[in-house]
Design an enzyme around this catalytic site. Sequence first.
Site, short mmCIF file in Angstrom:
data_model
loop_
_atom_site.label_atom_id
_atom_site.label_comp_id
_atom_site.label_asym_id
_atom_site.label_seq_id
_atom_site.Cartn_x
_atom_site.Cartn_y
_atom_site.Cartn_z
N ASP A 33 0.85 -1.19 0.00
CA ASP A 33 0.00 0.00 0.00
C ASP A 33 0.89 1.25 0.00
O ASP A 33 1.91 1.30 0.69
CB ASP A 33 -0.91 -0.01 1.24
CG ASP A 33 -2.06 0.98 1.11
OD1 ASP A 33 -3.21 0.53 0.98
OD2 ASP A 33 -1.81 2.20 1.13
N ASN A 91 -12.92 -3.43 2.10
CA ASN A 91 -13.91 -2.36 2.15
C ASN A 91 -14.78 -2.44 0.91
O ASN A 91 -14.28 -2.62 -0.20
CB ASN A 91 -13.20 -1.00 2.21
CG ASN A 91 -12.41 -0.81 3.49
OD1 ASN A 91 -12.87 -1.21 4.55
ND2 ASN A 91 -11.23 -0.23 3.38
N HIS A 104 -10.06 -5.26 -3.59
CA HIS A 104 -8.73 -5.50 -3.01
C HIS A 104 -8.88 -5.93 -1.56
O HIS A 104 -9.74 -5.43 -0.84
CB HIS A 104 -7.85 -4.26 -3.11
CG HIS A 104 -8.50 -3.00 -2.61
ND1 HIS A 104 -9.42 -2.31 -3.36
CD2 HIS A 104 -8.39 -2.34 -1.44
CE1 HIS A 104 -9.83 -1.26 -2.68
NE2 HIS A 104 -9.23 -1.25 -1.49
P1 AMP Z 1 -9.79 1.32 0.13
O1 AMP Z 1 -10.18 2.50 1.00
O2 AMP Z 1 -10.13 0.00 0.78
O3 AMP Z 1 -10.36 1.44 -1.26
O4 AMP Z 1 -8.22 1.33 0.06
C1 AMP Z 1 -7.51 1.82 -1.03
C2 AMP Z 1 -6.05 1.73 -0.65
O5 AMP Z 1 -5.29 1.92 -1.83
C3 AMP Z 1 -5.59 2.81 0.35
O6 AMP Z 1 -5.05 2.17 1.51
C4 AMP Z 1 -4.53 3.59 -0.43
O7 AMP Z 1 -3.44 4.01 0.38
C5 AMP Z 1 -4.10 2.58 -1.48
N1 AMP Z 1 -3.54 3.14 -2.70
C6 AMP Z 1 -4.02 4.15 -3.45
N2 AMP Z 1 -3.23 4.37 -4.52
C7 AMP Z 1 -2.23 3.46 -4.45
C8 AMP Z 1 -1.11 3.16 -5.27
N3 AMP Z 1 -0.82 3.87 -6.38
N4 AMP Z 1 -0.29 2.15 -4.91
C9 AMP Z 1 -0.54 1.45 -3.78
N5 AMP Z 1 -1.59 1.68 -2.97
C10 AMP Z 1 -2.43 2.67 -3.30
#
Ligand code: AMP
Length: 120
Positions: A33, A91, A104
Site C-alpha cells: 500500500d 472495504n 482488493h
Molecule cells: P480502500 O479504501 O479500501 O479502497 O483502500 C484503497 C487503498 O489503496 C488505500 O489504503 C490507499 O493508500 C491505497 N492506494 C491508493 N493508490 C495506491 C497506489 N498507487 N499504490 C498502492 N496503494 C495505493
Amino acid sequence: MAYDTSNVFARILRGEIPCKKVHEDEHVLAFHDIAPKAPVHVLVIPKKPYVSLDDFTREAGAEEVGRFFKAVGDVARKLGVDQSGYRTILNTGGHGGQEVPHIHAHILGGRAIGPMVMTR
Ligand code: AMP
C-alpha cells in the site's frame, strides 16, 4: 456499478504506474500500500476487473472466489505474518469506505492492529 477502467489499480495492472510488487501470478497481483497503516500493509487484487466484493461474489464462480482467498493467505505467509497474525480488510462501497473501485484485500500486520473497527 460499471467497472471504471481508469481506477488506479487498473492502471497498475496495465503497467501505467508502478507498484512495489510482493507477488504476481496469472490471476492475482499483490503490492505494498502506498500509504501504509501498519509495518506490513499489502493489497491483494484479482487481475480481472471486479469493482468490489459485492461485484466479485455476484459475477465470479466459487473456484475464482476461492482462488483469490487462497492467494490472500499465501501472500500473508510470504510476508511472514502468518504466525504473529494479521488483519484482512475488504472495504465495499460507500459505507464500507472503499476508495479504489477494484476489489482488493488489505493485509495488515507487523504489530497488533488494534480495535476491529477503526474510527476517524
Ligand atoms: P480502500 O479504501 O479500501 O479502497 O483502500 C484503497 C487503498 O489503496 C488505500 O489504503 C490507499 O493508500 C491505497 N492506494 C491508493 N493508490 C495506491 C497506489 N498507487 N499504490 C498502492 N496503494 C495505493
